[in-house]
Design a protein around this motif. Structure first.
Motif, PDB file in Angstrom:
ATOM      1  N   THR A   1      17.799  39.103  75.160  1.00  0.00           N
ATOM      2  CA  THR A   1      17.352  38.629  73.838  1.00  0.00           C
ATOM      3  C   THR A   1      18.310  39.054  72.730  1.00  0.00           C
ATOM      4  N   VAL A   2      18.660  40.339  72.683  1.00  0.00           N
ATOM      5  CA  VAL A   2      19.571  40.821  71.626  1.00  0.00           C
ATOM      6  C   VAL A   2      20.988  40.289  71.835  1.00  0.00           C
ATOM      7  N   SER A   3      21.483  40.365  73.056  1.00  0.00           N
ATOM      8  CA  SER A   3      22.891  40.007  73.273  1.00  0.00           C
ATOM      9  C   SER A   3      23.138  38.502  73.211  1.00  0.00           C
ATOM     10  N   LEU A   4      22.215  37.701  73.733  1.00  0.00           N
ATOM     11  CA  LEU A   4      22.437  36.246  73.784  1.00  0.00           C
ATOM     12  C   LEU A   4      21.628  35.447  72.769  1.00  0.00           C
ATOM     13  N   GLY A   5      20.579  36.067  72.200  1.00  0.00           N
ATOM     14  CA  GLY A   5      19.717  35.295  71.320  1.00  0.00           C
ATOM     15  C   GLY A   5      18.693  34.468  72.093  1.00  0.00           C
TER      16      GLY A   5
ATOM     17  N   GLU B   1       3.902  49.153  64.032  1.00  0.00           N
ATOM     18  CA  GLU B   1       4.985  49.924  64.640  1.00  0.00           C
ATOM     19  C   GLU B   1       4.904  49.862  66.168  1.00  0.00           C
TER      20      GLU B   1
ATOM     21  N   PHE C   1       6.190  46.478  67.249  1.00  0.00           N
ATOM     22  CA  PHE C   1       7.643  46.488  67.016  1.00  0.00           C
ATOM     23  C   PHE C   1       8.367  47.240  68.131  1.00  0.00           C
TER      24      PHE C   1
ATOM     25  N   SER D   1      16.783  36.267  68.790  1.00  0.00           N
ATOM     26  CA  SER D   1      17.427  37.550  69.104  1.00  0.00           C
ATOM     27  C   SER D   1      16.471  38.711  68.857  1.00  0.00           C
ATOM     28  N   ARG D   2      15.245  38.381  68.453  1.00  0.00           N
ATOM     29  CA  ARG D   2      14.164  39.373  68.416  1.00  0.00           C
ATOM     30  C   ARG D   2      12.842  38.657  68.634  1.00  0.00           C
TER      31      ARG D   2
ATOM     32  N   GLY E   1      19.651  30.646  65.427  1.00  0.00           N
ATOM     33  CA  GLY E   1      20.807  31.352  65.994  1.00  0.00           C
ATOM     34  C   GLY E   1      20.741  31.373  67.515  1.00  0.00           C
TER      35      GLY E   1
ATOM     36  N   TRP F   1       9.935  40.468  67.741  1.00  0.00           N
ATOM     37  CA  TRP F   1       9.110  41.042  66.668  1.00  0.00           C
ATOM     38  C   TRP F   1       9.483  40.339  65.365  1.00  0.00           C
TER      39      TRP F   1
ATOM     40  N   ILE G   1      10.997  45.524  70.705  1.00  0.00           N
ATOM     41  CA  ILE G   1      12.443  45.788  70.590  1.00  0.00           C
ATOM     42  C   ILE G   1      12.974  46.440  71.862  1.00  0.00           C
TER      43      ILE G   1
ATOM     44  N   ARG H   1      15.993  44.638  73.856  1.00  0.00           N
ATOM     45  CA  ARG H   1      17.270  45.302  74.158  1.00  0.00           C
ATOM     46  C   ARG H   1      17.517  45.377  75.660  1.00  0.00           C
TER      47      ARG H   1
ATOM     48  N   VAL I   1      24.289  38.931  80.720  1.00  0.00           N
ATOM     49  CA  VAL I   1      24.938  37.684  80.298  1.00  0.00           C
ATOM     50  C   VAL I   1      25.286  36.796  81.499  1.00  0.00           C
TER      51      VAL I   1
END
Lengths: 300, 300
Positions: B132-136, B117, B120, B108-109, B269, B111, B124, B128, B165
């Motif tokens: 990646t963030v929503s589904l992993g 920085e 990162f 889900s990330r 996850g 980084w 990110i 987003r 999704v």
């Protein structure tokens, strides 16, 4: 009739109703009154409890990991601002004499898709500063009943939020130890590990039951939600294993969202990491027991 | 002796050795030559392969999910810059005639703690913007052999990285379908779902084996690593189930770090979320089979 509400004795994290501030209250009948905050968070949490408590697709053995919900009620707020709507919940530590309690926020992030940039920045800063990113969970607070001193020992919030990996590991050992509470020079003895974390009713077996549910449930995403661990250490000393009354509860649902067919991989990943930490404490204390047993054997 | 190296036919993501650019090469003997990039990433990936391939605590049934590593070798680089060090790896699609392939970046990330920085922020933003963030996980690229057209169908990279999704779900259905490749108006038939995703040698059962390892392994954190799914659809049509040769491989280890006693909750996850998606495709195609069977019964 005016209810006699008081500030909860056993809260270890979150807003606290002290010095005229707004916070939760409890009564003498095992109920916990949580004020609906002014913004959307309170509404969202009440909405979650409404949805969850009536959701028949959630199995009964999972429902028991959540506080029972009794609706909302107008009660006198702790900050003296008059009557405010409160969620009426089960007080999960009611009935315990001297509960040791730990609050662990689960997940490798506390923000989620579609939050404001301001909220995102605030959350990710704290997630990176704590063990949220590195471990997938962070200890938010805890207190341990020290039966020698007959009082509670609790570390400062600042100290807890400053934990790195080793600090979190140590806290989980300390939480089930009968020594070394204020004294940081001696190693925690994990005297209660097998009674609290282990066994068929222990914390680990409850966490594994939750994990199995999280592997398939796509109803809710539990952002910024905590696992509360509670047990009674005095009763272990007095009555033995069956009285540890070790209990896992999920709390804090202000940021729960609909799962929309996707599992909560953020919570699940963090939960698996937390489970591994609990297993590690158990294994090291098992090895200690064996070493002790060997010592006795050899000393015969 | 000068080796005859060529640009891989079946790469679906990552740097590609085309138009004088630096990228991996393959030979005719099933080996894949991946150039060590100038910065720390190449060194880090080679270091991982060295460590992993000689690690006796990793079980054999887990080693088989990783490309075999044959050390590094100086070979003529694809960009004409002369001889450069390359990692010599197993070419995981060697031996397949017309492999359908999908590359799925897990986590889900992308980084991880202690990156710059700049890195990162770059990661990110992309995490987003993709799933990646929503589904992993996010689909990085794929291609499917279209046996009717006798050619490969592949969506544009831009389209794949724009999936939400539903797009990711559709891609996982399409990947095991024999219809509707270029045609987006008809629904994927998931004709190969049970042969490729299902069964004791299928993708799902391989993913579950990996999951069990990830629940306890604290050796490595697989940041920005991909799962490659490969199968041969032509051979299913010609010879039946046992020839789908469905295979899961982990690839891309430029950002692997030591686990330091903590499980890779970020990968785990995401893997659990991906597994749920694969199960959903299988279940819906099972239901379809039953409906078909009923139809046949009723038509008797």
């Amino acid at each position: 009739m005016v209810k006699m509400l008081k500030v909860p004795e056993h809260q270890v994290a979150g807003h606290i109703a002290r010095d005229g501030k707004l916070g939760p209250l409890v009564d003498d009948e095992g109920r916990f009154f949580k004020p609906l905050q002014g913004d959307a968070r309170g509404e969202n949490e009440a909405k979650f409890y409404e949805s969850f408590s009536s959701n028949k697709t959630v199995p009964d053995h999972i429902h028991r990991y959540f506080p029972v919900y009794h609706g909302t009620e107008l009660v006198e707020a702790s900050d003296g601002s008059g009557k405010l709507p409160h969620m009426v919940l089960e007080d999960v530590v009611s009935g315990y004499s001297n509960p040791s309690i730990m609050d662990v926020k689960i997940g490798s992030r506390t923000w989620y898709p579609d939050v404001s940039e301001e909220y995102f920045k605030k959350c990710i800063k704290k997630d990176r500063a704590t063990t949220t990113v590195s471990l997938g969970f962070r200890v938010s607070g805890f207190k341990i009943f020290d039966h020698q001193e007959s009082s509670f020992w609790r570390p400062e919030k600042k100290v807890v939020l400053g934990y790195k990996v080793d600090g979190a590991r140590l806290a989980l050992r300390k939480f089930v130890s009968s020594n070394s509470l204020a004294d940081s020079s001696s190693a925690p003895n994990c005297a209660f590990a097998s009674d609290v974390y282990g066994g068929s009713n222990g914390i680990l077996s409850q966490l594994l039951e939750l994990k199995a549910w999280f592997e398939t449930q796509t109803l809710y995403h539990f952002n910024s939600c905590s696992i509360l661990m509670v047990y009674e250490d005095e009763s272990i000393l007095m009555k033995g294993k069956e009285d540890a009354r070790a209990q896992v509860k999920l709390v804090d649902f202000a940021h729960v969202l609909d799962g929309n067919g996707v599992i909560d991989h953020n919570f699940l990943g963090g939960l698996c990491s937390f489970i591994k930490f609990i297993k590690d404490v158990l294994e090291s204390s098992d090895n200690r027991d064996e070493t002790d047993a060997c010592g006795i054997e050899n000393g015969k």
